[in-house]
Design an enzyme around this catalytic site. Structure first.
Site, short mmCIF file in Angstrom:
data_model
loop_
_atom_site.label_atom_id
_atom_site.label_comp_id
_atom_site.label_asym_id
_atom_site.label_seq_id
_atom_site.Cartn_x
_atom_site.Cartn_y
_atom_site.Cartn_z
N SER A 8 8.32 42.19 34.34
CA SER A 8 9.31 42.96 34.29
C SER A 8 7.28 44.16 35.67
CB SER A 8 9.71 43.97 33.68
OG SER A 8 8.30 44.88 33.39
N LYS A 9 8.59 44.84 35.93
CA LYS A 9 7.93 45.90 36.56
C LYS A 9 6.57 46.74 36.29
CE LYS A 9 10.30 45.69 41.18
NZ LYS A 9 11.14 46.46 42.35
N ARG A 10 6.91 46.79 35.15
CA ARG A 10 5.91 47.70 34.26
C ARG A 10 4.80 46.91 33.87
NH1 ARG A 10 11.33 48.92 32.29
NH2 ARG A 10 10.70 46.86 30.61
N HIS A 37 2.31 43.01 40.36
CA HIS A 37 2.84 43.62 41.43
C HIS A 37 1.92 42.69 42.56
CE1 HIS A 37 4.89 47.35 40.07
NE2 HIS A 37 4.21 47.20 39.00
#
Ligand code: GLU
Length: 495
Positions: free
Chosen positions: A262-264, A269
């Site tokens: 996830s983006k977390r 990234h």
């Protein structure tokens, strides 16, 4: 659709920082299209920015995506930034096109106006005890009177797509035949009550108008595919689409503990890899492996080889696990494939960013870099590592610093004794060459003083390069020059 020239699309939503899963999807589309091109089967790539969600879309994210694609070399043939016959390619600029498509759908029997509020739909579901989520079809067959009554209350309708009865089947390019019973696919809204079009409308309308033949996208969108296929039938009937594209749903990318990356998760990234000094081809090679393999037991390949071999039907539908260690290892393998000259070109922007060399590069620095790069080319795993390894050569003497932790370990009293002996051995050296430096230090520290090479050269290394990890010591001393080397040895003697 398979007889038409292949056209695929990149269609990210510019919300937040781009995710590695997004890049994997783009890479597969790119390789699929370029493979088709090699075989004379079309192979155009359209780049469309899906920024209909005004609250979440940002220019910053848009710029980051374009920047990332350019760095990666994921080229496109028409779309944002380059233009083309189907523009504009930002959904936020295509309002009239969607209004027109919506008007045509609304005038047909494929849709109906729906006046219900979410609360009303929820209340009906509760009252009936139904487990089916989504819309219940209440407004499917409103009479003129019912309609008029809703309008008199000041309600504004959404346009809902009428899902046909029966089932919808397609042959997924990754997963084979998939069938959805439309009983489980509720009628869905194509726009908001204020007329703003929704993803459900704009994505298929754009794919239709941009003549996309193959939709290769993440598994998370699988449940929207039966709705889109039903809409395509309507769009084709209305003369807006020329048929239904083929679909292929790519596997999830998983992170730690069997959860979707996830983006977390920091490793999600994509731009961070550029900042860390990955090679674009290293990152792409690794991402290619998240669902695809060029051959058993072969992990490292070039993009050309991937394009040559890529077949979407070989993609594994099972979730793929993201493994940072493996990504790094693949990147290292690509670093080793670069010639020293190529590596120098790639390293240069990072050296500039780190302030090691100036922009433009002066002649003296260019020459020093040319001499120094062969010493580190085999030792660095990421482009950023060159700055730490080579900084000591380029820094002004006044700014030279020894790493404190390394000094504490190696420049203690016995370390300083080694430095003093080295200074004495080197001070009177006739020729300042790698071989002469090596002979002198070896003779004094190892032969005379009986030190083990590790203990002998560690303190010298820290004193002149500032760190325990450096290019080979004797070559480094030669490049640094007599005066600077002796000056640094001397400086290390005072604690
Ligand atoms: N903009 C959509 C997304 O990022 C793309 C959907 C699609 O590929 O059809 O999820």
């Amino acid at each position: 659709m398979s007889d038409r020239p292949v056209r695929v699309r990149f269609c990210p939503s510019p919300t937040g920082s781009p995710h590695v899963g997004l890049v994997r999807t783009a890479l597969y589309n790119w390789a699929f299209a370029r493979h088709a091109q090699l075989h004379g089967a079309g192979g155009s790539i359209v780049f469309r920015m899906e920024d209909t969600d005004r609250e979440r879309s940002t220019q910053e994210s848009y710029d980051a995506i374009v920047d990332l694609w350019r760095w990666l070399g994921l080229t496109w043939d028409e779309g944002i930034e380059v233009g083309g016959p189907h523009g504009p390619y930002r959904q936020s600029e295509r309002g009239e096109i969607y209004a027109d498509a919506l008007a045509r759908l609304r005038a047909s029997s494929y849709t109906y106006d729906c006046f219900c509020t979410t609360e009303e739909v929820d209340a009906r579901r509760k009252a009936s005890g139904s487990k089916v989520m989504g819309y219940d079809g209440f407004c499917r067959d409103l009479s003129g009177e019912q309609r008029a009554a809703f309008e008199a209350e000041g309600r504004r309708p959404v346009v809902r797509f009428r899902m046909p009865d029966g089932s919808i089947t397609w042959t997924d390019l990754v997963r084979g035949d998939i069938t959805f019973d439309t009983e489980h696919v509720p009628d869905y809204a194509l726009c908001r009550a204020n007329g703003d079009p929704l993803y459900t409308l704009v994505n298929p309308v754009d794919d239709a108008l941009m003549e996309v033949t193959h939709v290769l996208r993440g598994e998370d969108l699988l449940s929207s595919t039966p709705r889109q296929i039903a809409l395509y039938a309507a769009l084709t009937e209305l003369g807006i689409a020329r048929g239904t594209p083929e679909f292929g749903h790519l596997p999830y990318v998983m992170g730690q503990g069997n959860k979707k990356l996830s983006k977390r998760d920091p490793e999600a990234h994509a731009l961070a890899y550029r900042d860390q000094g990955f090679l674009p081809e290293g990152l792409l090679n690794y991402l290619a492996l998240l669902g695809w393999a060029i051959a058993a037991d072969r992990d490292v390949f070039t993009l050309e080889e991937m394009v040559e071999a890529f077949d979407i039907r070989d993609v594994n539908p099972n979730p793929a696990r993201f493994d940072l260690k493996k990504a790094e290892a693949i990147n290292t393998a690509h670093m080793r494939l670069l010639s020293v000259d190529e590596m120098t070109d790639r390293v240069l922007p990072y050296l500039r960013d780190a302030g090691v060399v100036s922009d433009p590069l002066g002649d003296a620095d260019a020459q020093l870099l040319e001499q120094a790069m062969p010493l580190v080319a085999e030792r660095i795993n990421k482009l950023t590592e060159a700055a730490g390894m080579l900084g000591f050569l380029f820094v002004d003497e006044a700014d030279f610093r020894v790493d404190e932790a390394d000094a504490a370990k190696l420049l203690d009293e016995s370390g300083r004794a080694v430095v003093q002996a080295s200074y004495d051995a080197l001070a009177g050296l006739g020729s300042w060459s790698t071989a002469a430096i090596q002979d002198a230090l070896q003779a004094r520290l190892v032969d005379e003083m009986g030190l083990k090479p590790r203990n002998a050269f560690g303190p010298v290394r820290v004193a002149v390069t500032g760190r325990r990890v450096s290019p080979p010591l004797f070559e480094s001393l030669e490049l640094l020059g007599r005066e600077r080397s002796l000056g640094r040895l001397q400086a290390a003697l005072t604690p």
